[in-house]
Design a protein around this motif. Structure first.
Motif, PDB file in Angstrom:
ATOM      1  N   THR A  33       0.838  -1.190   0.000  1.00 52.09           N
ATOM      2  CA  THR A  33       0.000   0.000   0.000  1.00 52.09           C
ATOM      3  C   THR A  33       0.878   1.246   0.000  1.00 52.09           C
ATOM      4  O   THR A  33       2.062   1.186   0.308  1.00 52.09           O
ATOM      5  CB  THR A  33      -0.946   0.012   1.230  1.00 52.09           C
ATOM      6  N   VAL A  34       0.267   2.346  -0.365  1.00 55.40           N
ATOM      7  CA  VAL A  34       0.929   3.642  -0.331  1.00 55.40           C
ATOM      8  C   VAL A  34      -0.042   4.603   0.344  1.00 55.40           C
ATOM      9  O   VAL A  34      -1.250   4.538   0.123  1.00 55.40           O
ATOM     10  CB  VAL A  34       1.260   4.152  -1.750  1.00 55.40           C
ATOM     11  N   GLY A  35       0.490   5.509   1.166  1.00 57.12           N
ATOM     12  CA  GLY A  35      -0.348   6.491   1.833  1.00 57.12           C
ATOM     13  C   GLY A  35      -1.034   7.414   0.847  1.00 57.12           C
ATOM     14  O   GLY A  35      -0.482   7.779  -0.180  1.00 57.12           O
ATOM     15  N   PHE A  36      -2.246   7.779   1.192  1.00 53.69           N
ATOM     16  CA  PHE A  36      -3.086   8.600   0.327  1.00 53.69           C
ATOM     17  C   PHE A  36      -3.755   9.630   1.206  1.00 53.69           C
ATOM     18  O   PHE A  36      -4.611   9.302   2.016  1.00 53.69           O
ATOM     19  CB  PHE A  36      -4.100   7.684  -0.354  1.00 53.69           C
ATOM     20  N   TYR A  37      -3.326  10.868   1.116  1.00 56.02           N
ATOM     21  CA  TYR A  37      -3.817  11.932   1.983  1.00 56.02           C
ATOM     22  C   TYR A  37      -4.625  12.896   1.133  1.00 56.02           C
ATOM     23  O   TYR A  37      -4.075  13.754   0.465  1.00 56.02           O
ATOM     24  CB  TYR A  37      -2.633  12.621   2.639  1.00 56.02           C
ATOM     25  N   PRO A  38      -5.967  12.782   1.126  1.00 51.39           N
ATOM     26  CA  PRO A  38      -6.761  13.536   0.162  1.00 51.39           C
ATOM     27  C   PRO A  38      -6.825  15.038   0.388  1.00 51.39           C
ATOM     28  O   PRO A  38      -7.014  15.779  -0.547  1.00 51.39           O
ATOM     29  CB  PRO A  38      -8.155  12.927   0.285  1.00 51.39           C
ATOM     30  N   MET A  39      -6.671  15.514   1.612  1.00 48.17           N
ATOM     31  CA  MET A  39      -6.855  16.930   1.933  1.00 48.17           C
ATOM     32  C   MET A  39      -8.175  17.390   1.323  1.00 48.17           C
ATOM     33  O   MET A  39      -9.164  16.707   1.431  1.00 48.17           O
ATOM     34  CB  MET A  39      -5.652  17.745   1.496  1.00 48.17           C
ATOM     35  N   ARG A  40      -8.198  18.520   0.634  1.00 47.13           N
ATOM     36  CA  ARG A  40      -9.460  18.967   0.040  1.00 47.13           C
ATOM     37  C   ARG A  40      -9.706  18.303  -1.317  1.00 47.13           C
ATOM     38  O   ARG A  40     -10.815  18.180  -1.752  1.00 47.13           O
ATOM     39  CB  ARG A  40      -9.433  20.488  -0.130  1.00 47.13           C
ATOM     40  N   ASP A  41      -8.641  17.915  -1.963  1.00 46.22           N
ATOM     41  CA  ASP A  41      -8.742  17.302  -3.285  1.00 46.22           C
ATOM     42  C   ASP A  41      -8.006  15.969  -3.233  1.00 46.22           C
ATOM     43  O   ASP A  41      -6.808  15.943  -3.003  1.00 46.22           O
ATOM     44  CB  ASP A  41      -8.111  18.227  -4.320  1.00 46.22           C
ATOM     45  N   PRO A  42      -8.711  14.846  -3.408  1.00 45.92           N
ATOM     46  CA  PRO A  42      -8.052  13.551  -3.271  1.00 45.92           C
ATOM     47  C   PRO A  42      -6.962  13.307  -4.313  1.00 45.92           C
ATOM     48  O   PRO A  42      -6.155  12.424  -4.159  1.00 45.92           O
ATOM     49  CB  PRO A  42      -9.189  12.544  -3.422  1.00 45.92           C
ATOM     50  N   PHE A  43      -6.949  14.107  -5.361  1.00 48.86           N
ATOM     51  CA  PHE A  43      -5.929  13.920  -6.388  1.00 48.86           C
ATOM     52  C   PHE A  43      -4.997  15.123  -6.453  1.00 48.86           C
ATOM     53  O   PHE A  43      -4.444  15.435  -7.501  1.00 48.86           O
ATOM     54  CB  PHE A  43      -6.579  13.657  -7.742  1.00 48.86           C
TER      55      PHE A  43
ATOM     56  N   TYR B 245     -16.044  14.900   7.984  1.00 51.02           N
ATOM     57  CA  TYR B 245     -15.241  13.676   8.027  1.00 51.02           C
ATOM     58  C   TYR B 245     -15.988  12.521   7.350  1.00 51.02           C
ATOM     59  O   TYR B 245     -15.434  11.819   6.505  1.00 51.02           O
ATOM     60  CB  TYR B 245     -14.907  13.342   9.481  1.00 51.02           C
ATOM     61  N   LEU B 246     -17.240  12.339   7.708  1.00 49.12           N
ATOM     62  CA  LEU B 246     -18.029  11.262   7.106  1.00 49.12           C
ATOM     63  C   LEU B 246     -18.242  11.486   5.613  1.00 49.12           C
ATOM     64  O   LEU B 246     -18.218  10.529   4.819  1.00 49.12           O
ATOM     65  CB  LEU B 246     -19.371  11.126   7.832  1.00 49.12           C
ATOM     66  N   ASN B 247     -18.446  12.734   5.204  1.00 47.87           N
ATOM     67  CA  ASN B 247     -18.601  13.041   3.776  1.00 47.87           C
ATOM     68  C   ASN B 247     -17.325  12.712   3.010  1.00 47.87           C
ATOM     69  O   ASN B 247     -17.374  12.186   1.894  1.00 47.87           O
ATOM     70  CB  ASN B 247     -18.973  14.509   3.580  1.00 47.87           C
ATOM     71  N   GLU B 248     -16.178  13.032   3.605  1.00 54.18           N
ATOM     72  CA  GLU B 248     -14.916  12.732   2.942  1.00 54.18           C
ATOM     73  C   GLU B 248     -14.700  11.222   2.832  1.00 54.18           C
ATOM     74  O   GLU B 248     -14.252  10.718   1.806  1.00 54.18           O
ATOM     75  CB  GLU B 248     -13.763  13.381   3.710  1.00 54.18           C
ATOM     76  N   MET B 249     -15.054  10.486   3.876  1.00 57.54           N
ATOM     77  CA  MET B 249     -14.949   9.030   3.814  1.00 57.54           C
ATOM     78  C   MET B 249     -15.870   8.472   2.728  1.00 57.54           C
ATOM     79  O   MET B 249     -15.485   7.574   1.985  1.00 57.54           O
ATOM     80  CB  MET B 249     -15.302   8.405   5.169  1.00 57.54           C
ATOM     81  N   TYR B 250     -17.065   9.016   2.622  1.00 57.75           N
ATOM     82  CA  TYR B 250     -18.018   8.564   1.604  1.00 57.75           C
ATOM     83  C   TYR B 250     -17.452   8.840   0.203  1.00 57.75           C
ATOM     84  O   TYR B 250     -17.488   7.983  -0.672  1.00 57.75           O
ATOM     85  CB  TYR B 250     -19.365   9.288   1.789  1.00 57.75           C
ATOM     86  N   PHE B 251     -16.899  10.044   0.015  1.00 55.01           N
ATOM     87  CA  PHE B 251     -16.344  10.426  -1.267  1.00 55.01           C
ATOM     88  C   PHE B 251     -15.205   9.477  -1.669  1.00 55.01           C
ATOM     89  O   PHE B 251     -15.155   8.979  -2.785  1.00 55.01           O
ATOM     90  CB  PHE B 251     -15.849  11.857  -1.241  1.00 55.01           C
ATOM     91  N   VAL B 252     -14.288   9.229  -0.741  1.00 56.57           N
ATOM     92  CA  VAL B 252     -13.153   8.346  -1.031  1.00 56.57           C
ATOM     93  C   VAL B 252     -13.635   6.943  -1.307  1.00 56.57           C
ATOM     94  O   VAL B 252     -13.128   6.260  -2.197  1.00 56.57           O
ATOM     95  CB  VAL B 252     -12.129   8.379   0.131  1.00 56.57           C
ATOM     96  N   ASP B 253     -14.653   6.483  -0.571  1.00 61.77           N
ATOM     97  CA  ASP B 253     -15.199   5.150  -0.772  1.00 61.77           C
ATOM     98  C   ASP B 253     -15.771   4.985  -2.175  1.00 61.77           C
ATOM     99  O   ASP B 253     -15.658   3.929  -2.788  1.00 61.77           O
ATOM    100  CB  ASP B 253     -16.288   4.874   0.270  1.00 61.77           C
ATOM    101  N   LYS B 254     -16.380   6.037  -2.699  1.00 64.73           N
ATOM    102  CA  LYS B 254     -16.974   5.960  -4.034  1.00 64.73           C
ATOM    103  C   LYS B 254     -15.913   6.081  -5.106  1.00 64.73           C
ATOM    104  O   LYS B 254     -16.054   5.692  -6.211  1.00 64.73           O
ATOM    105  CB  LYS B 254     -18.025   7.054  -4.231  1.00 64.73           C
TER     106      LYS B 254
END
Length: 181
Positions: free
Chosen positions: A120-130, A172-181
């Motif tokens: 795995t590699v760390g993925f720190y989305p901040m405001r923009d996951p990319f 926090y929950l919205n960001e988790m939902y976004f990353v999950d999708k």
């Protein structure tokens, strides 16, 4: 040898407790952010780290360490470009193809010695996951370790602490939902 023996002792302790280990392979540096990739594909820094990963994987395989869930390669190449530039200069940023080439080199080295492990590699989305133009799933990794942290706004908290906490949880929950999708 000292470092590898410490990892072996830690994994043995974890095994005695029936725990799996996600091994963060970063080594702390004397200065700077320890998880920031240094060097470019083919450079001495990357080659040295590749050799380290190959030696580590060989050592763990030779010593039959079976409770390693996977290797977490150091480097959060998705750290926000403006944050990296302001703290480390533009030369610290890696483009998508550079990051993929570096991560692929590391994955190849590990799998040559220890083919069954997850990476795995760390993925720190901040405001923009990319942020920085990099999607971790473009590399030959098994999964991305998403680093999401709740951020409580001081100004919101000053106005109404109860509402501020709930908004923090919602973000926090919205960001988790976004990353999950």
């Amino acid at each position: 040898a000292f470092h590898f023996d410490n990892i072996l002792q830690f994994c043995s302790l974890a095994n005695s407790l029936d725990l799996k280990v996600l091994l963060i392979t970063a080594d702390p540096m004397k200065t700077g952010y320890p998880e920031l990739m240094r060097g470019n594909a083919g450079s001495t820094e990357i080659t040295d780290y590749t050799d380290y990963l190959a030696a580590l994987a060989t050592f763990l395989q030779t010593n039959q360490v079976n409770n390693i869930l996977g290797y977490d390669l150091y480097g959060e190449p998705s750290l926000a470009e403006d944050w990296i530039k302001s703290n480390y200069g533009a030369s610290a940023m890696h483009k998508k193809d550079e990051t993929c080439a570096i991560v692929d080199q590391w994955v190849t080295a590990i799998h040559a010695a220890d083919p069954g492990r997850l990476i795995t590699v760390g993925f720190y989305p901040m405001r923009d996951p990319f942020a920085g133009g990099w999607d971790p799933l473009l590399s030959k990794i098994d999964f991305a370790t998403v680093h999401i942290y709740p951020v409580l706004s001081k100004s919101e908290f000053a106005v109404d602490p109860v509402v501020a906490r709930q908004r923090c949880i919602d973000r926090y929950l919205n960001e988790m939902y976004f990353v999950d999708k």
